[in-house]
Design an enzyme around this catalytic site. Structure first.
Site, PDB file in Angstrom:
ATOM      1  N   VAL A  11       0.851  -1.203   0.000  1.00 38.69           N
ATOM      2  CA  VAL A  11       0.000   0.000   0.000  1.00 38.69           C
ATOM      3  C   VAL A  11       0.883   1.247   0.000  1.00 38.69           C
ATOM      4  O   VAL A  11       0.735   2.125  -0.847  1.00 38.69           O
ATOM      5  CB  VAL A  11      -0.950   0.007   1.221  1.00 38.69           C
ATOM      6  CG1 VAL A  11      -1.742   1.307   1.283  1.00 38.69           C
ATOM      7  CG2 VAL A  11      -1.889  -1.194   1.167  1.00 38.69           C
ATOM      8  N   THR A 126      -5.452  -0.797   7.255  1.00 34.09           N
ATOM      9  CA  THR A 126      -6.774  -1.292   7.672  1.00 34.09           C
ATOM     10  C   THR A 126      -6.729  -1.518   9.178  1.00 34.09           C
ATOM     11  O   THR A 126      -5.968  -2.362   9.663  1.00 34.09           O
ATOM     12  CB  THR A 126      -7.070  -2.610   6.943  1.00 34.09           C
ATOM     13  OG1 THR A 126      -6.967  -2.365   5.532  1.00 34.09           O
ATOM     14  CG2 THR A 126      -8.452  -3.133   7.262  1.00 34.09           C
ATOM     15  N   GLU A 155      -7.677   2.306   1.899  1.00 37.25           N
ATOM     16  CA  GLU A 155      -7.298   2.078   0.499  1.00 37.25           C
ATOM     17  C   GLU A 155      -8.128   0.918  -0.049  1.00 37.25           C
ATOM     18  O   GLU A 155      -8.590   0.062   0.690  1.00 37.25           O
ATOM     19  CB  GLU A 155      -5.812   1.769   0.380  1.00 37.25           C
ATOM     20  CG  GLU A 155      -5.285   0.687   1.289  1.00 37.25           C
ATOM     21  CD  GLU A 155      -5.489  -0.734   0.760  1.00 37.25           C
ATOM     22  OE1 GLU A 155      -5.520  -1.661   1.592  1.00 37.25           O
ATOM     23  OE2 GLU A 155      -5.655  -0.908  -0.464  1.00 37.25           O
ATOM     24  N   ARG A 158      -6.143  -3.247  -5.340  1.00 41.16           N
ATOM     25  CA  ARG A 158      -5.980  -4.698  -5.524  1.00 41.16           C
ATOM     26  C   ARG A 158      -4.549  -4.966  -5.981  1.00 41.16           C
ATOM     27  O   ARG A 158      -4.078  -4.304  -6.927  1.00 41.16           O
ATOM     28  CB  ARG A 158      -6.934  -5.215  -6.609  1.00 41.16           C
ATOM     29  CG  ARG A 158      -8.377  -5.319  -6.201  1.00 41.16           C
ATOM     30  CD  ARG A 158      -9.258  -5.514  -7.426  1.00 41.16           C
ATOM     31  NE  ARG A 158      -9.220  -4.321  -8.284  1.00 41.16           N
ATOM     32  CZ  ARG A 158      -9.718  -4.279  -9.519  1.00 41.16           C
ATOM     33  NH1 ARG A 158     -10.241  -5.353 -10.061  1.00 41.16           N
ATOM     34  NH2 ARG A 158      -9.660  -3.152 -10.210  1.00 41.16           N
ATOM     35  N   ASN A 215     -14.292  -5.280   2.037  1.00 44.95           N
ATOM     36  CA  ASN A 215     -13.535  -6.521   1.824  1.00 44.95           C
ATOM     37  C   ASN A 215     -14.340  -7.749   2.214  1.00 44.95           C
ATOM     38  O   ASN A 215     -14.303  -8.774   1.522  1.00 44.95           O
ATOM     39  CB  ASN A 215     -12.226  -6.462   2.607  1.00 44.95           C
ATOM     40  CG  ASN A 215     -11.110  -5.820   1.798  1.00 44.95           C
ATOM     41  OD1 ASN A 215     -11.340  -5.332   0.678  1.00 44.95           O
ATOM     42  ND2 ASN A 215      -9.907  -5.810   2.337  1.00 44.95           N
ATOM     43  N   LEU A 257     -17.266 -12.760  -9.106  1.00 45.11           N
ATOM     44  CA  LEU A 257     -18.119 -13.958  -9.211  1.00 45.11           C
ATOM     45  C   LEU A 257     -17.326 -15.127  -9.776  1.00 45.11           C
ATOM     46  O   LEU A 257     -17.862 -16.167 -10.086  1.00 45.11           O
ATOM     47  CB  LEU A 257     -19.331 -13.670 -10.120  1.00 45.11           C
ATOM     48  CG  LEU A 257     -20.365 -12.660  -9.612  1.00 45.11           C
ATOM     49  CD1 LEU A 257     -21.449 -12.437 -10.670  1.00 45.11           C
ATOM     50  CD2 LEU A 257     -20.997 -13.129  -8.300  1.00 45.11           C
ATOM     51  N   GLY A 260     -12.760 -20.148  -7.851  1.00 47.55           N
ATOM     52  CA  GLY A 260     -11.319 -20.380  -7.687  1.00 47.55           C
ATOM     53  C   GLY A 260     -11.066 -21.223  -6.457  1.00 47.55           C
ATOM     54  O   GLY A 260     -12.007 -21.770  -5.864  1.00 47.55           O
ATOM     55  N   CYS A 267      -5.330  -9.571   2.620  1.00 51.05           N
ATOM     56  CA  CYS A 267      -6.455  -8.766   3.125  1.00 51.05           C
ATOM     57  C   CYS A 267      -7.693  -9.574   3.491  1.00 51.05           C
ATOM     58  O   CYS A 267      -8.125  -9.567   4.638  1.00 51.05           O
ATOM     59  CB  CYS A 267      -6.781  -7.697   2.092  1.00 51.05           C
ATOM     60  SG  CYS A 267      -5.375  -6.608   1.841  1.00 51.05           S
ATOM     61  N   LYS A 326      -2.956 -15.072  -6.359  1.00 54.48           N
ATOM     62  CA  LYS A 326      -3.742 -14.787  -7.568  1.00 54.48           C
ATOM     63  C   LYS A 326      -2.768 -14.395  -8.659  1.00 54.48           C
ATOM     64  O   LYS A 326      -1.545 -14.357  -8.434  1.00 54.48           O
ATOM     65  CB  LYS A 326      -4.772 -13.682  -7.314  1.00 54.48           C
ATOM     66  CG  LYS A 326      -4.140 -12.333  -6.991  1.00 54.48           C
ATOM     67  CD  LYS A 326      -5.170 -11.234  -6.945  1.00 54.48           C
ATOM     68  CE  LYS A 326      -4.488  -9.896  -6.744  1.00 54.48           C
ATOM     69  NZ  LYS A 326      -5.400  -8.764  -6.867  1.00 54.48           N
TER      70      LYS A 326
HETATM   71  C1  UDX Z   1      -8.443  -6.922  -1.931  1.00 61.47           C
HETATM   72  C2  UDX Z   1      -9.517  -5.925  -2.323  1.00 61.47           C
HETATM   73  O1  UDX Z   1      -9.999  -6.247  -3.630  1.00 61.47           O
HETATM   74  C3  UDX Z   1      -8.941  -4.515  -2.337  1.00 61.47           C
HETATM   75  O2  UDX Z   1      -9.954  -3.589  -2.646  1.00 61.47           O
HETATM   76  C4  UDX Z   1      -8.369  -4.226  -0.945  1.00 61.47           C
HETATM   77  O3  UDX Z   1      -7.806  -2.938  -0.891  1.00 61.47           O
HETATM   78  C5  UDX Z   1      -7.314  -5.249  -0.592  1.00 61.47           C
HETATM   79  O4  UDX Z   1      -7.859  -6.566  -0.649  1.00 61.47           O
HETATM   80  P1  UDX Z   1      -6.412  -8.143  -3.057  1.00 61.47           P
HETATM   81  O5  UDX Z   1      -6.361  -8.898  -1.785  1.00 61.47           O
HETATM   82  O6  UDX Z   1      -5.158  -7.584  -3.634  1.00 61.47           O
HETATM   83  O7  UDX Z   1      -7.448  -6.882  -2.905  1.00 61.47           O
HETATM   84  O8  UDX Z   1      -6.984  -9.126  -4.165  1.00 61.47           O
HETATM   85  P2  UDX Z   1      -8.383  -9.386  -4.866  1.00 61.47           P
HETATM   86  O9  UDX Z   1      -8.202  -9.146  -6.306  1.00 61.47           O
HETATM   87  O10 UDX Z   1      -9.468  -8.706  -4.161  1.00 61.47           O
HETATM   88  O11 UDX Z   1      -8.550 -10.984  -4.638  1.00 61.47           O
HETATM   89  C6  UDX Z   1      -8.656 -11.467  -3.319  1.00 61.47           C
HETATM   90  C7  UDX Z   1      -8.825 -12.986  -3.394  1.00 61.47           C
HETATM   91  O12 UDX Z   1     -10.093 -13.292  -3.976  1.00 61.47           O
HETATM   92  C8  UDX Z   1      -7.775 -13.663  -4.274  1.00 61.47           C
HETATM   93  O13 UDX Z   1      -7.407 -14.902  -3.691  1.00 61.47           O
HETATM   94  C9  UDX Z   1      -8.502 -13.893  -5.590  1.00 61.47           C
HETATM   95  O14 UDX Z   1      -8.003 -15.011  -6.303  1.00 61.47           O
HETATM   96  C10 UDX Z   1      -9.913 -14.159  -5.088  1.00 61.47           C
HETATM   97  N1  UDX Z   1     -10.930 -13.857  -6.086  1.00 61.47           N
HETATM   98  C11 UDX Z   1     -11.146 -12.573  -6.479  1.00 61.47           C
HETATM   99  C12 UDX Z   1     -11.684 -14.897  -6.601  1.00 61.47           C
HETATM  100  O15 UDX Z   1     -11.479 -16.057  -6.258  1.00 61.47           O
HETATM  101  N2  UDX Z   1     -12.670 -14.615  -7.501  1.00 61.47           N
HETATM  102  C13 UDX Z   1     -12.915 -13.341  -7.921  1.00 61.47           C
HETATM  103  O16 UDX Z   1     -13.809 -13.150  -8.754  1.00 61.47           O
HETATM  104  C14 UDX Z   1     -12.128 -12.283  -7.400  1.00 61.47           C
END
Ligand code: UDX
Length: 439
Positions: A11, A126, A155, A158, A215, A257, A260, A267, A326
């Protein structure tokens, strides 16, 4: 403006570099000397698309220091240090936040800053609801509260998309108790040209709760789909088509949606648990959130059982595409790979990993007992089992070379092109046809 950022993590570094790109002069405080050395060489300490290019472009407005020596000409401070989960309690650890404010208070007294203008401090980490209030009390006890204005600026970045999320936010949330903070924030972010509706001014507690709620709701949305995916397999439906048809409803929206191997990262896992604990502290039962947390764990163990069952039949040479939590990141925190790889190794599997963010050798020690390939085709060679754990775009073009003994594919991101693959030799989440790995 002259801005100081505490913390050069996912961040802090992104925020500092992007603020410099908006024209501000930014000093980033990083207490870890190794990281400081890397940052001063113009390199980022983690993988984030486009970050190093932005660091180079703004080098003249970026300074990296181990600590802050003076406050008097700082126009604003952002606190971006980590608040990781305390495994003993499930709550957010406030240790790093405390260190920052102890330093600021000491600096204040040392430099006699008491008498000059109050420095706006935005907490971007956070933090539990009520932290702003707590910090103010701590500063009052140290008799330096007259030197600071404390506010919240959560914040929504992602990883892997952080720079874009900074420059094109859906909204900016400022939690403060005085207009001066809102005015300072408006000046800092002026370059983003946000509409009034996107610039949300509220009180600190509301801003702090917004972050956890956002979140947790995102984690709930994707976890719900991961559970529906299990049903989808049983009723021979197609979860990807369910997701696109459901997501077409504007009230639901198509984001988050995608099925995975369960949510990971720095987070969602910690914020969902922290919010649950905050509610418990106020005698509020967040039953849905509690179910999401346990459902995410169940999603992962169901997939692990499918794999373990398969290695008995197909063999133990396993190729893994993607080990971070991811795509587009090298962040391993709470990644599903950290759960499944030790399990496979305990079953004497021979594992080869390919992850585009892990080409450099520096990460390889994180997975002892595993080999690293420089490409997907190298990893897939002679594999009995293929696991796809992250959704790197390049995986969508992986050519599955026809071989005598077709490997069994677990595509946990439903991303591979498996049209030419034997339907009985692959599993995709929530999709019946071709699900060779039925329970
Ligand atoms: C998240 C929030 O999106 C962001 O706004 C916040 O500031 C920090 O936390 P991040 O943790 O970087 O961001 O990743 P994100 O893209 O949100 O994915 C989080 C998890 O959800 C990952 O493991 C990802 O693989 C999973 N995911 C996300 C899914 O399985 N399916 C989806 O459609 C989206």
């Amino acid at each position: 403006m002259k801005i100081c950022i505490y913390g050069a993590g996912y961040v802090g570094l992104v925020t500092g570099v992007c603020l410099a790109d908006l024209g501000h002069h930014v000093k980033i405080i990083e207490s870890n000397s190794n990281k400081l050395k890397i940052l001063r060489s113009g390199k980022a300490t983690f993988y984030e698309p486009d970050l190093e290019r932005l660091m180079e472009r703004n080098a003249s407005r970026l300074i990296f220091e181990a600590c802050l020596h003076e406050l008097h000409n700082m126009d604003a401070l952002f606190v971006c240090v980590g608040t990781p989960e305390d495994p003993a309690t499930g709550r957010a650890s406030m240790q790093q936040i405390k260190i920052v404010f102890d330093e600021l208070a000491d600096l204040c007294v040392r430099t006699g800053h008491l008498l000059k203008k109050r420095v706006p401090v935005f907490i971007k980490s956070t933090v539990p609801v009520g932290t702003n209030q707590e910090i103010t009390k701590v500063l009052e006890r140290k008799s330096v509260s007259g030197s600071f204005l404390i506010g919240s600026n959560p914040e929504f970045l992602r990883e892997g998309n952080a720079i874009n999320d900074f420059f094109e936010p859906d909204r900016l949330v400022i939690g403060a108790s005085c207009d001066e903070m809102f005015n300072v924030a408006s000046k800092i972010y002026r370059g983003l040209a946000l509409s009034e509706a996107q610039f949300i001014c509220t009180d600190p507690a509301t801003a702090e709760l917004v972050k956890y709620t956002a979140n947790s709701l995102l984690a709930t949305k994707l976890t719900f789909m991961n559970e529906i995916a299990h049903l989808s397999e049983k009723v021979e439906a197609n979860i990807d088509q369910v997701a696109s048809a459901v997501g077409a409803d504007k009230r639901i929206g198509s984001a988050f949606l995608k099925v995975g191997p369960g949510y990971g990262g720095s987070c969602f896992p910690k914020d969902t648990k922290a919010l649950y604990e905050i509610a418990q502290d106020h005698n509020v039962e967040l039953s849905i959130l509690s179910s999401v947390i346990s459902a995410n764990e169940r999603v992962r163990s169901r997939l692990s059982n499918l794999i373990l069952d398969r290695i008995k039949r197909d063999g133990r040479k396993v190729a893994i595409l993607g080990v971070a939590f991811k795509a587009d990141t090298d962040d391993l925190r709470e990644a599903y790979s950290l759960e499944i790889i030790p399990l496979l190794l305990s079953h004497n599997c021979d594992i080869t990993i390919y992850d585009p963010a892990f080409i450099k050798g520096s990460h390889h020690s994180l997975f002892p007992g595993c080999k690293f390939a420089q490409s997907s085709s190298e990893a897939l060679q002679d594999a009995d089992i293929i696991l796809v754990l992250t959704e790197w775009k390049e995986f969508g073009n992986v050519r599955l070379v026809k071989t005598e003994k077709e490997p069994f594919i677990f595509d946990f991101r439903n991303i591979l092109n498996v049209e030419e693959h034997d339907p009985g030799k692959f599993y995709r989440i929530g999709i019946k046809q071709g699900n060779g790995a039925v329970e």
